[in-house]
Motif scaffolding. Structure first.
Motif, mmCIF file in Angstrom:
data_model
loop_
_atom_site.group_PDB
_atom_site.id
_atom_site.type_symbol
_atom_site.label_atom_id
_atom_site.label_comp_id
_atom_site.label_asym_id
_atom_site.label_seq_id
_atom_site.Cartn_x
_atom_site.Cartn_y
_atom_site.Cartn_z
ATOM 1 N N THR A 191 0.818 -1.212 0.000
ATOM 2 C CA THR A 191 0.000 0.000 0.000
ATOM 3 C C THR A 191 0.854 1.264 0.000
ATOM 4 O OG1 THR A 191 -1.726 -1.155 1.253
ATOM 5 C CG2 THR A 191 -1.850 1.249 1.169
ATOM 6 N N LEU A 192 0.633 2.103 -0.996
ATOM 7 C CA LEU A 192 1.195 3.454 -1.022
ATOM 8 C C LEU A 192 0.122 4.376 -0.469
ATOM 9 C CD1 LEU A 192 3.416 5.482 -2.011
ATOM 10 C CD2 LEU A 192 2.135 5.600 -4.162
ATOM 11 N N TYR A 193 0.444 5.115 0.590
ATOM 12 C CA TYR A 193 -0.602 5.886 1.252
ATOM 13 C C TYR A 193 -0.219 7.354 1.399
ATOM 14 C CZ TYR A 193 2.289 5.501 5.485
ATOM 15 O OH TYR A 193 3.321 5.576 6.390
ATOM 16 N N PHE A 194 -1.258 8.180 1.458
ATOM 17 C CA PHE A 194 -1.096 9.597 1.778
ATOM 18 C C PHE A 194 -2.039 9.925 2.924
ATOM 19 C CE2 PHE A 194 -2.152 14.038 1.740
ATOM 20 C CZ PHE A 194 -0.951 14.673 1.462
ATOM 21 N N ASN A 195 -1.453 10.408 4.021
ATOM 22 C CA ASN A 195 -2.249 10.883 5.151
ATOM 23 C C ASN A 195 -1.371 11.790 6.003
ATOM 24 O OD1 ASN A 195 -0.597 9.154 6.652
ATOM 25 N ND2 ASN A 195 -2.142 7.540 6.787
ATOM 26 N N ALA A 196 -1.778 12.061 7.216
ATOM 27 C CA ALA A 196 -1.006 12.954 8.080
ATOM 28 C C ALA A 196 0.396 12.414 8.335
ATOM 29 C CB ALA A 196 -1.745 13.155 9.403
ATOM 30 N N PHE A 197 0.554 11.088 8.323
ATOM 31 C CA PHE A 197 1.870 10.498 8.552
ATOM 32 C C PHE A 197 2.799 10.743 7.362
ATOM 33 C CE2 PHE A 197 -0.866 8.101 11.425
ATOM 34 C CZ PHE A 197 -0.121 8.123 12.599
ATOM 35 N N THR A 198 2.234 10.831 6.168
ATOM 36 C CA THR A 198 3.047 11.153 4.991
ATOM 37 C C THR A 198 3.661 12.536 5.148
ATOM 38 O OG1 THR A 198 1.470 9.887 3.663
ATOM 39 C CG2 THR A 198 3.057 11.246 2.476
ATOM 40 N N ASP A 221 4.417 13.908 7.834
ATOM 41 C CA ASP A 221 5.436 13.844 8.883
ATOM 42 C C ASP A 221 6.775 13.319 8.373
ATOM 43 O OD1 ASP A 221 3.646 14.832 10.701
ATOM 44 O OD2 ASP A 221 3.114 12.881 11.554
ATOM 45 N N LEU A 222 6.812 12.792 7.152
ATOM 46 C CA LEU A 222 8.083 12.351 6.571
ATOM 47 C C LEU A 222 8.958 13.539 6.178
ATOM 48 C CD1 LEU A 222 6.844 9.442 4.260
ATOM 49 C CD2 LEU A 222 7.940 9.249 6.506
ATOM 50 N N PHE A 223 8.379 14.731 6.212
ATOM 51 C CA PHE A 223 9.105 15.959 5.894
ATOM 52 C C PHE A 223 9.156 16.827 7.153
ATOM 53 C CE2 PHE A 223 7.181 14.363 2.083
ATOM 54 C CZ PHE A 223 8.077 14.625 1.061
ATOM 55 N N LEU A 231 3.448 20.983 -9.342
ATOM 56 C CA LEU A 231 3.473 22.092 -8.390
ATOM 57 C C LEU A 231 3.068 23.400 -9.048
ATOM 58 C CD1 LEU A 231 4.194 22.899 -5.463
ATOM 59 C CD2 LEU A 231 6.522 23.358 -6.277
ATOM 60 N N ARG A 232 3.435 23.579 -10.298
ATOM 61 C CA ARG A 232 3.123 24.836 -10.990
ATOM 62 C C ARG A 232 1.627 25.036 -11.194
ATOM 63 N NH1 ARG A 232 8.170 24.521 -15.296
ATOM 64 N NH2 ARG A 232 9.726 25.461 -13.901
ATOM 65 N N ARG A 233 0.858 23.986 -11.025
ATOM 66 C CA ARG A 233 -0.597 24.138 -11.096
ATOM 67 C C ARG A 233 -1.127 24.957 -9.927
ATOM 68 N NH1 ARG A 233 -3.654 19.749 -13.671
ATOM 69 N NH2 ARG A 233 -2.278 18.527 -15.008
ATOM 70 N N TYR A 234 -0.420 24.899 -8.796
ATOM 71 C CA TYR A 234 -0.975 25.452 -7.568
ATOM 72 C C TYR A 234 -0.118 26.526 -6.902
ATOM 73 C CZ TYR A 234 -3.264 20.915 -8.105
ATOM 74 O OH TYR A 234 -3.922 19.828 -8.616
ATOM 75 N N ALA A 235 1.152 26.647 -7.257
ATOM 76 C CA ALA A 235 2.046 27.515 -6.490
ATOM 77 C C ALA A 235 2.977 28.296 -7.409
ATOM 78 C CB ALA A 235 2.864 26.677 -5.503
ATOM 79 N N ASP A 236 3.567 29.366 -6.861
ATOM 80 C CA ASP A 236 4.458 30.217 -7.645
ATOM 81 C C ASP A 236 5.903 30.154 -7.159
ATOM 82 O OD1 ASP A 236 4.199 31.508 -5.249
ATOM 83 O OD2 ASP A 236 3.765 33.487 -6.096
ATOM 84 N N GLY A 240 0.570 26.089 4.222
ATOM 85 C CA GLY A 240 -0.271 25.671 3.107
ATOM 86 C C GLY A 240 0.546 25.319 1.881
ATOM 87 N N GLU A 241 1.572 26.124 1.582
ATOM 88 C CA GLU A 241 2.435 25.843 0.429
ATOM 89 C C GLU A 241 3.237 24.566 0.645
ATOM 90 O OE1 GLU A 241 3.398 30.312 -1.292
ATOM 91 O OE2 GLU A 241 4.420 29.624 0.525
ATOM 92 N N GLU A 242 3.666 24.349 1.876
ATOM 93 C CA GLU A 242 4.379 23.108 2.194
ATOM 94 C C GLU A 242 3.484 21.895 1.947
ATOM 95 O OE1 GLU A 242 5.918 20.735 6.173
ATOM 96 O OE2 GLU A 242 5.664 22.911 6.250
ATOM 97 N N ASN A 243 2.228 21.988 2.384
ATOM 98 C CA ASN A 243 1.294 20.876 2.179
ATOM 99 C C ASN A 243 1.052 20.617 0.700
ATOM 100 O OD1 ASN A 243 1.044 20.563 4.931
ATOM 101 N ND2 ASN A 243 -0.845 21.744 5.087
ATOM 102 N N ILE A 244 0.964 21.688 -0.082
ATOM 103 C CA ILE A 244 0.766 21.529 -1.518
ATOM 104 C C ILE A 244 1.978 20.852 -2.151
ATOM 105 C CG2 ILE A 244 0.594 22.815 -3.695
ATOM 106 C CD1 ILE A 244 -1.118 24.865 -2.163
ATOM 107 N N PHE A 245 3.184 21.249 -1.718
ATOM 108 C CA PHE A 245 4.399 20.612 -2.242
ATOM 109 C C PHE A 245 4.410 19.119 -1.923
ATOM 110 C CE2 PHE A 245 8.670 19.001 -1.305
ATOM 111 C CZ PHE A 245 9.253 19.120 -2.563
ATOM 112 N N ILE A 246 4.092 18.772 -0.678
ATOM 113 C CA ILE A 246 4.098 17.359 -0.284
ATOM 114 C C ILE A 246 3.047 16.582 -1.077
ATOM 115 C CG2 ILE A 246 3.691 15.768 1.636
ATOM 116 C CD1 ILE A 246 4.813 17.953 3.495
ATOM 117 N N TRP A 247 1.889 17.209 -1.317
ATOM 118 C CA TRP A 247 0.855 16.550 -2.113
ATOM 119 C C TRP A 247 1.346 16.300 -3.538
ATOM 120 C CZ3 TRP A 247 -2.899 13.445 -2.542
ATOM 121 C CH2 TRP A 247 -3.764 13.465 -3.638
#
Length: 371
Positions: A59-66, A68-70, A109-114, A150-157
């Protein structure tokens, strides 16, 4: 709608795996505090076999623990070289340099951030940069900036999306992935970007061969609605917590219980005049679910026929056209005044035809009415 009760999250996670033997996608809606994140970890742990040296996962997962890897290294001594550190002990970061992750993440990333970034693979750090205007004719690049939460979360996503794309494409480094489990990816995004994230995620998942099965859980009404539309053949559930158990309700194709919350959002937009093209996406979604609930084959049956459109064709076409444009990825697109009028009329007629509690939708006042 049918419901099933589960004694604990491990039993529920096992049930979801059983359902995925027949379905490609499962969508879960649940309020915060229900146990969505813990459910994703239970799902992951079921597929984890062996010890650290010979561990097998699926399982490849994305959640709050993901997230926390950063972690941030704020350079407390010098205060100049702030970087985001990656915990490379996690298998999530397998073979990053060979896979040219920067080139995979940057277009997302360029879809959401500058801002931009560079990865130091030896140090396992991310350096964020941003161009700023130094003079009227020149710009300069600021290095080692600390981006907002918020930008950090977008980068991680976006980092996760790039990894998920590798798994969907069955790249060797991620050929162990049989399941993708995503829990609440858009908590820091506005409604406009929620549509963009959901649409892009659905496109990514549908681009694969079908080998990978996916579970997506969220408390975000709009994100969940768009995912339901994009992944039309997914199983859709509402997860709630009872005393000593968890209740999983199959919502099927009936209107979502949160359609009232979406109608309040549309009503507020119509009142304020802040009506954007993505509001037609929400309106169409509600019309479609209402049509299904009442046994109609097309959402146009739920559009009131007026003297200016006796067959309802014009307004149905307007909804159809305006809800199928490209999702705005960075800035909401305002509607033309005449389209705003059509939007208000279709929404008002719908709410009058299908009666809702008027206390939830106060009548407009002259002071609050906007063009």
């Amino acid at each position: 709608m049918t419901s099933q009760s589960f004694d604990n999250l491990s039993v529920l996670a096992t049930y979801l795996r059983q359902r995925l033997e027949q379905k490609k996608y499962i969508l879960l809606f649940a309020y915060n505090g229900t146990g969505k994140t813990r459910l994703s970890m239970n799902f992951k742990m079921i597929g984890k076999v062996g010890n650290d040296e010979e561990e097998v996962r699926d399982t490849l997962y994305f959640n709050a623990f993901t997230e926390d890897l950063f972690s941030w290294d704020n350079d407390l001594d010098g205060g100049a070289r702030r970087v985001l550190r990656m915990n490379t002990d996690s298998r999530f970061f397998s073979g990053l340099q060979e896979l040219e992750m920067e080139n995979r993440i940057r277009p997302l990333l360029r879809r959401y951030a500058d801002f931009d970034f560079y990865i130091d693979y030896e140090q396992a750090t991310v350096n964020f940069t941003r161009e700023v205007r130094a003079t009227s004719e020149h710009t300069e690049t600021l290095e080692h900036i600390k981006v907002s939460r918020g930008e950090e979360n977008i980068f991680i996503w976006c980092f996760f999306l790039a990894v998920a794309q590798l798994a969907v494409d069955e790249q060797e480094a991620y050929d162990w992935v049989d399941y993708i489990y995503i829990d609440d990816p858009i908590s820091s995004l506005d409604d406009n970007n929620a549509i963009a994230v959901a649409s892009h995620l659905a496109q990514l998942l549908k681009s694969g061969s079908g080998k990978i099965k996916t579970v997506i859980s969220s408390h975000h009404h709009l994100f969940f609605n768009v995912m339901c539309n994009e992944l039309g053949n997914a199983e859709k559930y509402f997860l709630s917590k009872e005393i000593g158990s968890y209740l999983l309700t199959d919502t099927g194709e009936t209107p979502r219980y949160h359609h009232v919350a979406l109608l309040k959002q549309l009503h507020g937009a119509a009142e304020s005049g802040e009506i954007y093209t993505y509001h037609f996406n929400i309106l169409r979604n509600i019309l479609e679910k209402t049509a299904t609930f009442h046994g109609f084959r097309n959402f146009s049956a739920c559009i009131k026929q007026g003297s200016d459109d006796p067959d309802g064709i014009l307004h149905a076409r307007l909804v159809n056209v305006l809800s199928h444009g490209n999702y705005s990825l960075y800035e909401p697109q305002n509607m033309l005044p005449e389209n705003k009028d059509y939007f208000r009329k279709i929404l008002r007629d719908f709410m009058e035809n299908y009666r809702f509690n008027p206390e939830l939708f106060p009548a407009p006042t002259q002071e609050s009415s906007n063009p």
